[in-house]
Write an enzyme that holds these catalytic residues in place. Structure first.
Site, PDB file in Angstrom:
ATOM      1  N   THR A 138     -10.915  16.717  -1.765  1.00  0.00           N
ATOM      2  CA  THR A 138     -11.583  15.440  -1.552  1.00  0.00           C
ATOM      3  C   THR A 138     -11.012  14.663  -0.362  1.00  0.00           C
ATOM      4  O   THR A 138     -11.772  14.206   0.502  1.00  0.00           O
ATOM      5  CB  THR A 138     -11.532  14.610  -2.851  1.00  0.00           C
ATOM      6  OG1 THR A 138     -12.456  15.208  -3.753  1.00  0.00           O
ATOM      7  CG2 THR A 138     -11.893  13.159  -2.631  1.00  0.00           C
TER       8      THR A 138
ATOM      9  N   TYR B 149     -19.978   4.096  -7.118  1.00  0.00           N
ATOM     10  CA  TYR B 149     -20.339   4.760  -5.854  1.00  0.00           C
ATOM     11  C   TYR B 149     -21.691   4.265  -5.335  1.00  0.00           C
ATOM     12  O   TYR B 149     -21.879   4.048  -4.147  1.00  0.00           O
ATOM     13  CB  TYR B 149     -20.344   6.288  -6.027  1.00  0.00           C
ATOM     14  CG  TYR B 149     -18.983   6.878  -5.764  1.00  0.00           C
ATOM     15  CD1 TYR B 149     -18.687   7.460  -4.534  1.00  0.00           C
ATOM     16  CD2 TYR B 149     -17.969   6.814  -6.714  1.00  0.00           C
ATOM     17  CE1 TYR B 149     -17.432   7.970  -4.265  1.00  0.00           C
ATOM     18  CE2 TYR B 149     -16.711   7.320  -6.457  1.00  0.00           C
ATOM     19  CZ  TYR B 149     -16.450   7.894  -5.238  1.00  0.00           C
ATOM     20  OH  TYR B 149     -15.204   8.389  -4.970  1.00  0.00           O
TER      21      TYR B 149
ATOM     22  N   ASP C  66     -16.791  20.410   1.761  1.00  0.00           N
ATOM     23  CA  ASP C  66     -16.836  21.776   1.234  1.00  0.00           C
ATOM     24  C   ASP C  66     -17.918  22.610   1.917  1.00  0.00           C
ATOM     25  O   ASP C  66     -17.831  23.837   1.937  1.00  0.00           O
ATOM     26  CB  ASP C  66     -17.093  21.754  -0.274  1.00  0.00           C
ATOM     27  CG  ASP C  66     -15.864  21.300  -1.064  1.00  0.00           C
ATOM     28  OD1 ASP C  66     -14.860  20.907  -0.425  1.00  0.00           O
ATOM     29  OD2 ASP C  66     -15.915  21.332  -2.311  1.00  0.00           O
TER      30      ASP C  66
ATOM     31  N   LYS D 196     -11.271  16.617 -14.477  1.00  0.00           N
ATOM     32  CA  LYS D 196     -10.176  17.591 -14.627  1.00  0.00           C
ATOM     33  C   LYS D 196      -8.848  16.882 -14.927  1.00  0.00           C
ATOM     34  O   LYS D 196      -8.104  17.246 -15.833  1.00  0.00           O
ATOM     35  CB  LYS D 196     -10.101  18.422 -13.335  1.00  0.00           C
ATOM     36  CG  LYS D 196      -9.125  19.546 -13.275  1.00  0.00           C
ATOM     37  CD  LYS D 196      -7.804  19.209 -12.670  1.00  0.00           C
ATOM     38  CE  LYS D 196      -7.769  18.592 -11.317  1.00  0.00           C
ATOM     39  NZ  LYS D 196      -7.938  19.495 -10.194  1.00  0.00           N
TER      40      LYS D 196
ATOM     41  N   CYS E  14     -12.233  16.784  -9.594  1.00  0.00           N
ATOM     42  CA  CYS E  14     -10.910  16.146  -9.691  1.00  0.00           C
ATOM     43  C   CYS E  14     -10.773  15.186 -10.876  1.00  0.00           C
ATOM     44  O   CYS E  14      -9.794  15.252 -11.623  1.00  0.00           O
ATOM     45  CB  CYS E  14     -10.614  15.344  -8.426  1.00  0.00           C
ATOM     46  SG  CYS E  14     -11.415  15.909  -6.916  1.00  0.00           S
TER      47      CYS E  14
ATOM     48  N   GLU F 132      -5.531  25.778 -13.462  1.00  0.00           N
ATOM     49  CA  GLU F 132      -5.562  24.436 -14.065  1.00  0.00           C
ATOM     50  C   GLU F 132      -6.239  24.466 -15.434  1.00  0.00           C
ATOM     51  O   GLU F 132      -5.730  23.899 -16.408  1.00  0.00           O
ATOM     52  CB  GLU F 132      -6.298  23.458 -13.143  1.00  0.00           C
ATOM     53  CG  GLU F 132      -5.497  23.126 -11.904  1.00  0.00           C
ATOM     54  CD  GLU F 132      -6.186  22.151 -10.970  1.00  0.00           C
ATOM     55  OE1 GLU F 132      -5.497  21.520 -10.161  1.00  0.00           O
ATOM     56  OE2 GLU F 132      -7.428  22.031 -11.016  1.00  0.00           O
TER      57      GLU F 132
ATOM     58  N   TYR G 110      -6.742  28.075  -8.049  1.00  0.00           N
ATOM     59  CA  TYR G 110      -6.226  26.838  -8.634  1.00  0.00           C
ATOM     60  C   TYR G 110      -7.091  26.319  -9.781  1.00  0.00           C
ATOM     61  O   TYR G 110      -6.579  25.786 -10.761  1.00  0.00           O
ATOM     62  CB  TYR G 110      -5.944  25.785  -7.559  1.00  0.00           C
ATOM     63  CG  TYR G 110      -7.093  24.896  -7.164  1.00  0.00           C
ATOM     64  CD1 TYR G 110      -7.315  23.682  -7.805  1.00  0.00           C
ATOM     65  CD2 TYR G 110      -7.948  25.249  -6.131  1.00  0.00           C
ATOM     66  CE1 TYR G 110      -8.369  22.861  -7.432  1.00  0.00           C
ATOM     67  CE2 TYR G 110      -8.996  24.424  -5.752  1.00  0.00           C
ATOM     68  CZ  TYR G 110      -9.204  23.237  -6.401  1.00  0.00           C
ATOM     69  OH  TYR G 110     -10.242  22.416  -6.039  1.00  0.00           O
TER      70      TYR G 110
ATOM     71  N   CYS H 266     -16.271  15.829  -7.019  1.00  0.00           N
ATOM     72  CA  CYS H 266     -14.972  15.240  -7.394  1.00  0.00           C
ATOM     73  C   CYS H 266     -15.117  14.329  -8.614  1.00  0.00           C
ATOM     74  O   CYS H 266     -14.392  14.451  -9.598  1.00  0.00           O
ATOM     75  CB  CYS H 266     -14.423  14.481  -6.197  1.00  0.00           C
ATOM     76  SG  CYS H 266     -12.976  13.510  -6.564  1.00  0.00           S
TER      77      CYS H 266
HETATM   78  P1  FAD Z   1     -19.417  17.082  -2.949  1.00  0.00           P
HETATM   79  O1  FAD Z   1     -18.474  16.087  -3.498  1.00  0.00           O
HETATM   80  O2  FAD Z   1     -19.657  18.301  -3.751  1.00  0.00           O
HETATM   81  O3  FAD Z   1     -20.776  16.318  -2.678  1.00  0.00           O
HETATM   82  C1  FAD Z   1     -21.941  16.991  -2.277  1.00  0.00           C
HETATM   83  C2  FAD Z   1     -23.131  16.213  -2.831  1.00  0.00           C
HETATM   84  O4  FAD Z   1     -24.310  16.652  -2.177  1.00  0.00           O
HETATM   85  C3  FAD Z   1     -23.344  16.462  -4.319  1.00  0.00           C
HETATM   86  O5  FAD Z   1     -23.387  15.237  -5.008  1.00  0.00           O
HETATM   87  C4  FAD Z   1     -24.676  17.209  -4.387  1.00  0.00           C
HETATM   88  O6  FAD Z   1     -25.424  16.905  -5.541  1.00  0.00           O
HETATM   89  C5  FAD Z   1     -25.355  16.711  -3.126  1.00  0.00           C
HETATM   90  N1  FAD Z   1     -26.354  17.636  -2.595  1.00  0.00           N
HETATM   91  C6  FAD Z   1     -26.196  18.964  -2.339  1.00  0.00           C
HETATM   92  N2  FAD Z   1     -27.298  19.478  -1.804  1.00  0.00           N
HETATM   93  C7  FAD Z   1     -28.195  18.453  -1.701  1.00  0.00           C
HETATM   94  C8  FAD Z   1     -29.529  18.362  -1.210  1.00  0.00           C
HETATM   95  N3  FAD Z   1     -30.148  19.423  -0.693  1.00  0.00           N
HETATM   96  N4  FAD Z   1     -30.163  17.170  -1.283  1.00  0.00           N
HETATM   97  C9  FAD Z   1     -29.531  16.067  -1.805  1.00  0.00           C
HETATM   98  N5  FAD Z   1     -28.266  16.107  -2.269  1.00  0.00           N
HETATM   99  C10 FAD Z   1     -27.604  17.285  -2.209  1.00  0.00           C
HETATM  100  N6  FAD Z   1     -10.154  18.213  -4.779  1.00  0.00           N
HETATM  101  C11 FAD Z   1      -9.017  17.476  -4.725  1.00  0.00           C
HETATM  102  O7  FAD Z   1      -8.703  16.917  -3.676  1.00  0.00           O
HETATM  103  N7  FAD Z   1      -8.205  17.342  -5.834  1.00  0.00           N
HETATM  104  C12 FAD Z   1      -8.506  17.922  -7.011  1.00  0.00           C
HETATM  105  O8  FAD Z   1      -7.759  17.772  -7.993  1.00  0.00           O
HETATM  106  C13 FAD Z   1      -9.695  18.683  -7.109  1.00  0.00           C
HETATM  107  N8  FAD Z   1     -10.047  19.258  -8.273  1.00  0.00           N
HETATM  108  C14 FAD Z   1     -11.211  19.958  -8.359  1.00  0.00           C
HETATM  109  C15 FAD Z   1     -11.537  20.541  -9.574  1.00  0.00           C
HETATM  110  C16 FAD Z   1     -12.702  21.267  -9.700  1.00  0.00           C
HETATM  111  C17 FAD Z   1     -13.057  21.885 -11.025  1.00  0.00           C
HETATM  112  C18 FAD Z   1     -13.576  21.400  -8.576  1.00  0.00           C
HETATM  113  C19 FAD Z   1     -14.864  22.171  -8.695  1.00  0.00           C
HETATM  114  C20 FAD Z   1     -13.260  20.825  -7.357  1.00  0.00           C
HETATM  115  C21 FAD Z   1     -12.068  20.107  -7.236  1.00  0.00           C
HETATM  116  N9  FAD Z   1     -11.686  19.523  -6.013  1.00  0.00           N
HETATM  117  C22 FAD Z   1     -10.506  18.816  -5.948  1.00  0.00           C
HETATM  118  C23 FAD Z   1     -12.487  19.705  -4.790  1.00  0.00           C
HETATM  119  C24 FAD Z   1     -13.324  18.463  -4.473  1.00  0.00           C
HETATM  120  O9  FAD Z   1     -14.105  18.113  -5.597  1.00  0.00           O
HETATM  121  C25 FAD Z   1     -14.223  18.755  -3.281  1.00  0.00           C
HETATM  122  O10 FAD Z   1     -13.421  19.221  -2.212  1.00  0.00           O
HETATM  123  C26 FAD Z   1     -14.989  17.521  -2.810  1.00  0.00           C
HETATM  124  O11 FAD Z   1     -15.786  17.008  -3.839  1.00  0.00           O
HETATM  125  C27 FAD Z   1     -15.845  17.872  -1.599  1.00  0.00           C
HETATM  126  O12 FAD Z   1     -16.613  16.761  -1.204  1.00  0.00           O
HETATM  127  P2  FAD Z   1     -17.995  16.968  -0.419  1.00  0.00           P
HETATM  128  O13 FAD Z   1     -18.450  15.628  -0.010  1.00  0.00           O
HETATM  129  O14 FAD Z   1     -17.838  18.017   0.607  1.00  0.00           O
HETATM  130  O15 FAD Z   1     -18.980  17.592  -1.513  1.00  0.00           O
END
Ligand code: FAD
Length: 462
Positions: free
Chosen positions: A320, A100, A312, A52, A49, A191, A187, A44
């Site tokens: 997010t 963060y 995710d 973007k 997010c 976008e 999406y 994000c």
């Molecule tokens: P993430 O935020 O992806 O965090 C996972 C973390 O784990 C990462 O930092 C990664 O480096 C770390 N990691 C992975 N594997 C390992 C490992 N083995 N060891 C140590 N660290 C590791 N959502 C919205 O709500 N609004 C939006 O406008 C929006 N726009 C988006 C636009 C784009 C282009 C993209 C790609 C996504 C967008 N999203 C949006 C979706 C949103 O970013 C995700 O849903 C959200 O970040 C998911 O959070 P998470 O904690 O599941 O994973």
């Protein structure tokens, strides 16, 4: 040297879900460790997010400069300084990375900045550990583990796919491409089509399906397809066969319909998969689905005792606020003993596609309502925003409200307009509280706004 840690909660991934879980668990008195391999704040903050939305703001200025003429402004030609945009965006992201990390430090969470791989039922390996570069080997034990590893973009298996990029690279391009081809009408593709065309790139968007944005309301899909087609060359029902690099360094893209397209850049917006490959989850007995999603029950517990997963990585709703809410449910249930159990509801989650104009949506699509056997009234409006009476811009706003006949409750609201996300966020509260059409009708509008149209829809369309 080996350093030993014992945590109540060990989290892999400091993105949206991981950081929220760490902060709340620590506040509830748990001893928390977290490891992050790439960037604090996750997708994000770094490649999702936030960058973007910043790019979307940048892209809007093109229209604002053009529109100002209708209001009497005479301006000299505006030109985008791409490097400045990217640099300023990078500064903001760096600031957020620190914010963060500070949140975690202030919460007394133990931070590791390493990739983790699961090596067994109660063991994890932090990459880089025990190497001759002097890194300490960490021995980590935990009561509970949370997998918050997020997702990763897919590349379609076509020849030359390595010549294209994904959304991960879109935010750090060295220069603004003059032309680009986007593969994918979900999406993220939609976008970027709006953003990049707004910034001045000639955009072609190819999509296998006949309509953009699968899963959205059909009327919304039609309306936004027509709106986008004014700025972007849409090739619907079209697949990309392969990509070749030309002598002039441009790319030649083969399509299954029509002539090949020569372009500067190809962006694959062809979906994301849970980031679980090579994570070693099988060694801990964590079951995955075919696309790598971690399988969890209603409490986000995986098939391995004591191991939870959110965001995710579980591939439910890739947003997010959803990852944040799921993380909070897990840690509150684990660490606030004696209190009521927390549950995650996926009903009425509002969302926005930040194309131009925005799509803001909450509740059911008409198709979902019908498939659930709910008899509904539908109210539609297609209106010219007041602003565009002077700008001359051919942009209209679209509203669709779905009302359940038996209860009079508004069960779906879809808006396509400038700032639709800002508007729908407020209406989502009302819909979550069970607001009826009569409640909407009783509410006075704020005049003159586009949002007032949502409380003055009197004529049933079907
Ligand atoms: P993430 O935020 O992806 O965090 C996972 C973390 O784990 C990462 O930092 C990664 O480096 C770390 N990691 C992975 N594997 C390992 C490992 N083995 N060891 C140590 N660290 C590791 N959502 C919205 O709500 N609004 C939006 O406008 C929006 N726009 C988006 C636009 C784009 C282009 C993209 C790609 C996504 C967008 N999203 C949006 C979706 C949103 O970013 C995700 O849903 C959200 O970040 C998911 O959070 P998470 O904690 O599941 O994973």
């Amino acid at each position: 040297m080996t350093e030993t840690f014992d945590f109540d909660l060990f989290i892999i991934g400091a993105g949206s879900g991981g950081v929220r879980a760490a902060r709340i668990a620590a506040a509830l008195g748990a001893r928390v460790g977290i490891t992050e391999e790439r960037y604090f704040g996750g997708t994000c903050v770094n490649v999702g997010c936030i960058p973007k939305k910043l790019f979307s703001y940048a892209a809007h200025y093109t229209e604002d400069f053009e529109d100002s003429a209708g209001f009497g402004w005479k301006s000299t030609e505006a030109r985008l300084d791409w490097t400045r945009l990217v640099d300023n965006k990078d500064k903001e992201i760096k600031r957020l990375n620190i914010v963060y990390k500070d949140i975690l430090e202030d919460s007394k969470v133990t931070i590791f900045e390493q990739r983790a791989e699961v090596t067994g039922h109660n063991s994890v390996k932090l990459l880089g550990d025990g190497k001759p570069d002097g890194k300490t080997e960490h021995r980590i034990t935990w009561r509970y583990m949370l997998l918050a590893v997020g997702g990763w973009p897919n590349l379609p298996p076509i020849p030359g796919n390595e010549l294209g990029i994904t959304s991960n690279q879109m935010f750090s391009l060295k220069k603004l491409p003059q032309s680009m081809l986007i593969v994918g009408g979900g999406y993220i593709g939609v976008e970027f089509a709006s953003i990049m065309s707004g910034l001045g790139t000639r955009v072609i968007l190819t999509h296998r399906g006949d309509r953009l944005l699968r899963g959205f309301d059909e009327d919304v899909r039609v309306f936004i397809g027509n709106a986008l087609a004014r700025k972007v060359s849409l090739r619907l029902g079209t697949s990309v066969g392969g990509i070749r690099k030309l002598d002039n360094n441009r790319l030649l893209v083969d399509l299954d319909r029509g002539d090949p397209v020569e372009t500067d850049l190809v962006l694959f917006a062809t979906g994301r998969n849970p980031h679980t490959a090579d994570l070693g989850l099988e060694s801990a007995g964590v079951a995955l689905s075919a696309n790598g999603a971690i399988q969890v029950d209603a409490d986000f517990q995986t098939s391995a005792p004591g191991v939870y997963a959110v965001g995710d990585a579980i591939d439910r709703m890739e947003l997010t606020p959803v990852a944040l809410a799921e993380a909070e449910v897990v840690v509150r249930n684990l660490f606030s003993a004696g209190q009521d159990r927390h549950h995650m509801s996926y009903a009425n989650i509002p969302t926005t596609v930040f194309c131009h104009p925005n799509i803001g949506t909450v509740g059911l699509t008409e198709e979902q309502a019908v498939s659930e056997g709910r008899a509904c009234d539908t109210y539609l409006a297609n209106t010219k925003p007041l602003k565009h009476t002077l700008t001359g811009r051919d942009e209209r706003a679209f509203i669709k409200m779905i009302v359940e006949k038996s209860t009079d409750r508004v069960i779906g609201l879809h808006l396509i307009s400038q700032d639709a996300g800002e508007i729908i966020q407020g209406f989502a509260v009302a819909i979550n509280m069970g607001a009826t059409k009569a409640d909407f009708d009783r509410t006075l509008g704020i005049h003159p706004t586009l949002a007032e149209e949502l409380v003055t829809m009197r004529t049933r369309t079907r």
